[in-house]
Design a protein around this motif. Structure first.
Motif, PDB file in Angstrom:
ATOM      1  N   LEU A 103       0.351  -0.879  -0.142  1.00  0.00           N
ATOM      2  CA  LEU A 103       0.564  -0.154   0.511  1.00  0.00           C
ATOM      3  C   LEU A 103       0.706   0.900  -0.262  1.00  0.00           C
ATOM      4  N   GLU A 104       1.824   1.264   0.859  1.00  0.00           N
ATOM      5  CA  GLU A 104       2.256   2.702   1.465  1.00  0.00           C
ATOM      6  C   GLU A 104       3.646   3.038  -0.340  1.00  0.00           C
ATOM      7  N   GLU A 105       3.867   1.761  -0.846  1.00  0.00           N
ATOM      8  CA  GLU A 105       4.578   1.949  -1.839  1.00  0.00           C
ATOM      9  C   GLU A 105       3.882   2.522  -3.143  1.00  0.00           C
ATOM     10  N   ALA A 106       2.689   1.697  -3.193  1.00  0.00           N
ATOM     11  CA  ALA A 106       1.799   2.012  -4.279  1.00  0.00           C
ATOM     12  C   ALA A 106       1.506   3.246  -4.257  1.00  0.00           C
ATOM     13  N   LEU A 107       1.394   3.883  -2.582  1.00  0.00           N
ATOM     14  CA  LEU A 107       1.157   5.386  -2.601  1.00  0.00           C
ATOM     15  C   LEU A 107       1.679   6.462  -3.034  1.00  0.00           C
ATOM     16  N   ARG A 108       3.250   5.900  -3.178  1.00  0.00           N
ATOM     17  CA  ARG A 108       4.378   6.654  -3.526  1.00  0.00           C
ATOM     18  C   ARG A 108       4.121   6.408  -5.322  1.00  0.00           C
ATOM     19  N   GLN A 109       4.438   5.743  -5.868  1.00  0.00           N
ATOM     20  CA  GLN A 109       4.110   5.314  -7.391  1.00  0.00           C
ATOM     21  C   GLN A 109       3.163   6.497  -7.721  1.00  0.00           C
ATOM     22  N   LEU A 110       1.918   6.617  -7.158  1.00  0.00           N
ATOM     23  CA  LEU A 110       0.900   7.141  -7.214  1.00  0.00           C
ATOM     24  C   LEU A 110       1.429   9.048  -7.184  1.00  0.00           C
ATOM     25  N   VAL A 111       2.112   8.765  -6.187  1.00  0.00           N
ATOM     26  CA  VAL A 111       2.371  10.220  -5.808  1.00  0.00           C
ATOM     27  C   VAL A 111       3.313  10.655  -7.138  1.00  0.00           C
ATOM     28  N   THR A 112       3.929  10.208  -7.827  1.00  0.00           N
ATOM     29  CA  THR A 112       5.243  10.290  -8.391  1.00  0.00           C
ATOM     30  C   THR A 112       5.158  10.549  -9.885  1.00  0.00           C
ATOM     31  N   THR A 113       3.677   9.715 -10.318  1.00  0.00           N
ATOM     32  CA  THR A 113       3.412   9.565 -11.497  1.00  0.00           C
ATOM     33  C   THR A 113       2.597  10.713 -11.835  1.00  0.00           C
ATOM     34  N   ASN A 114       1.579  11.527 -11.155  1.00  0.00           N
ATOM     35  CA  ASN A 114       0.599  11.934 -10.551  1.00  0.00           C
ATOM     36  C   ASN A 114       1.574  13.364 -10.727  1.00  0.00           C
ATOM     37  N   LEU A 115       2.121  13.139  -9.997  1.00  0.00           N
ATOM     38  CA  LEU A 115       2.797  14.857  -9.586  1.00  0.00           C
ATOM     39  C   LEU A 115       3.715  15.188 -10.656  1.00  0.00           C
ATOM     40  N   ARG A 116       4.769  14.400 -11.497  1.00  0.00           N
ATOM     41  CA  ARG A 116       5.627  14.941 -13.011  1.00  0.00           C
ATOM     42  C   ARG A 116       4.360  15.162 -13.820  1.00  0.00           C
ATOM     43  N   ALA A 117       2.866  14.323 -13.513  1.00  0.00           N
ATOM     44  CA  ALA A 117       1.828  15.084 -15.036  1.00  0.00           C
ATOM     45  C   ALA A 117       1.455  16.752 -14.378  1.00  0.00           C
ATOM     46  N   GLU A 118       1.224  16.780 -13.446  1.00  0.00           N
ATOM     47  CA  GLU A 118       1.146  18.175 -13.280  1.00  0.00           C
ATOM     48  C   GLU A 118       1.604  19.240 -13.139  1.00  0.00           C
ATOM     49  N   ILE A 119       3.264  18.845 -12.494  1.00  0.00           N
ATOM     50  CA  ILE A 119       4.159  19.849 -13.325  1.00  0.00           C
ATOM     51  C   ILE A 119       4.610  20.004 -14.737  1.00  0.00           C
ATOM     52  N   GLY A 120       4.361  18.760 -15.413  1.00  0.00           N
ATOM     53  CA  GLY A 120       4.500  19.337 -16.451  1.00  0.00           C
ATOM     54  C   GLY A 120       3.109  20.014 -17.521  1.00  0.00           C
ATOM     55  N   GLN A 121       2.432  20.237 -17.337  1.00  0.00           N
ATOM     56  CA  GLN A 121       1.083  21.014 -17.787  1.00  0.00           C
ATOM     57  C   GLN A 121       1.709  22.877 -16.800  1.00  0.00           C
ATOM     58  N   LEU A 122       1.767  23.081 -15.731  1.00  0.00           N
ATOM     59  CA  LEU A 122       2.813  24.380 -15.898  1.00  0.00           C
ATOM     60  C   LEU A 122       4.084  25.011 -16.124  1.00  0.00           C
ATOM     61  N   SER A 123       3.836  26.188 -15.974  1.00  0.00           N
ATOM     62  CA  SER A 123       5.288  27.120 -16.766  1.00  0.00           C
ATOM     63  C   SER A 123       6.125  27.287 -15.156  1.00  0.00           C
ATOM     64  N   LEU A 124       7.415  27.531 -15.457  1.00  0.00           N
ATOM     65  CA  LEU A 124       8.385  26.994 -13.894  1.00  0.00           C
ATOM     66  C   LEU A 124       7.841  28.404 -12.928  1.00  0.00           C
ATOM     67  N   GLU A 125       7.697  29.770 -13.644  1.00  0.00           N
ATOM     68  CA  GLU A 125       6.331  30.273 -12.962  1.00  0.00           C
ATOM     69  C   GLU A 125       5.302  30.453 -11.916  1.00  0.00           C
ATOM     70  N   GLU A 126       4.914  29.058 -12.974  1.00  0.00           N
ATOM     71  CA  GLU A 126       3.343  28.873 -12.459  1.00  0.00           C
ATOM     72  C   GLU A 126       3.740  27.750 -11.007  1.00  0.00           C
ATOM     73  N   ALA A 127       4.934  26.877 -11.823  1.00  0.00           N
ATOM     74  CA  ALA A 127       5.109  25.936 -10.775  1.00  0.00           C
ATOM     75  C   ALA A 127       5.365  26.494  -9.393  1.00  0.00           C
ATOM     76  N   ILE A 128       6.139  27.496  -9.338  1.00  0.00           N
ATOM     77  CA  ILE A 128       6.810  28.232  -7.887  1.00  0.00           C
ATOM     78  C   ILE A 128       5.763  28.882  -7.127  1.00  0.00           C
ATOM     79  N   SER A 129       4.653  29.787  -8.109  1.00  0.00           N
ATOM     80  CA  SER A 129       4.137  30.502  -7.844  1.00  0.00           C
ATOM     81  C   SER A 129       2.476  29.528  -7.418  1.00  0.00           C
ATOM     82  N   SER A 130       2.277  28.751  -7.114  1.00  0.00           N
ATOM     83  CA  SER A 130       0.756  27.932  -7.736  1.00  0.00           C
ATOM     84  C   SER A 130       1.046  26.327  -7.098  1.00  0.00           C
ATOM     85  N   THR A 131       1.872  25.979  -5.899  1.00  0.00           N
ATOM     86  CA  THR A 131       2.054  24.809  -5.241  1.00  0.00           C
ATOM     87  C   THR A 131       0.696  24.273  -4.594  1.00  0.00           C
TER      88      THR A 131
END
Length: 269
Positions: A103-131
């Motif tokens: 369960l815990e490892e599955a959560l980590r992998q799920l967070v990692t995948t979705n985190l990269r996908a979400e950051i990929g939709q934002l510019s650097l300025e948006e990522a820094i200012s819109s956490t």
């Protein structure tokens, strides 16, 4: 006979002790009988069948999973690293144990995948200012993804966005240049405003040309003194005649035209 009774008593006592399971508050336990799920034990005093039942105790308290810095790429192709933490809790122990392998490892992998996908939709300025925006988006996605795991993702927090040293230096230089440009623009606007106010005041003064000559000459002398203090200074001289003409044009730019018109009229007569 007494020895047999004593042995029987010990067997019964051992059986009773072995059948008792005390579950602490904040925990639950799964009971498997011969490898098959039987029931879930709640906090308090519980009884099981020794040798046949296996008890697996797990916490149902809120838990924290720290996500190691993950490499991600913004939509303007800037590589960064993102450090996050996830707060979660088991709501259904049976699902949490049987629906997913780790369960815990599955959560980590799920967070990692979705985190990269979400950051990929934002510019650097948006990522820094819109956490906070990233946090909310991740929470919605994880909540949907873990619904069948018997788990509730309570919140997700992006703790830090890590930039490379070269990128930090570049951003610092850009901020410095932007600040200097703004300061220069402010000084220029202030100077223009001051000149406009001075010109307006001098136009109504009876001795405007003499006053302006004095002010320009004073600044010229002060500037020359400052230049002379430098070891590699070069002094540039200005013809006073040109300075007077420039001052006259500044005070009354129409004076030359009026003089020219007057000369034309005299010549024609």
């Amino acid at each position: 006979m007494i020895e047999l009774f004593g042995a029987f008593t010990l067997i019964v006592l051992g059986y009773v002790i072995g059948s008792v399971r005390i579950i602490d508050q904040g925990d639950e336990a799964l009971v498997q009988r011969l490898g098959q799920y039987k029931r879930t034990l709640k906090p308090g005093l519980n009884f099981v069948i020794p040798l046949l039942d296996t008890v697996l105790i797990e916490t149902i308290r809120e838990q924290i999973s720290d996500i190691k810095p993950q490499k991600a790429l913004t939509n303007d192709n800037v590589p960064i690293e993102v450090d996050a933490v996830v707060f979660w809790q088991i709501l259904d122990l049976r699902k949490a144990y049987y629906a997913v392998e780790d369960l815990e490892e599955a959560l980590r992998q799920l967070v990692t995948t979705n985190l990269r996908a979400e950051i990929g939709q934002l510019s650097l300025e948006e990522a820094i200012s819109s956490t906070s925006r990233v946090n909310q988006a991740l929470l919605r996605q994880l909540d949907r993804a873990t619904a069948n795991w018997g788990v509730k993702v309570i919140r997700v927090e992006v703790q830090e966005i890590i930039l490379s040293q070269a990128l930090r230096d570049s951003l610092e230089q850009e901020r410095t240049a932007r600040s200097e440009k703004q300061a220069t623009l402010s000084r220029t606007q202030a100077t223009v405003q001051s000149i406009a106010q001075l010109a307006e005041a001098l136009q109504s003064h009876p001795n405007s040309q003499e006053v302006l000559r004095y002010l320009v000459a004073r600044d010229y002398v002060n500037a020359s003194l400052e230049i002379s203090k430098s070891g590699n200074a070069k002094i540039v001289f200005m013809d006073p005649k040109f300075m007077n003409e420039a001052i006259t044009d500044l005070i009354n730019p129409n004076e030359f035209d009026q003089g020219a018109d007057s000369s034309s009229e005299n010549g024609s007569t």
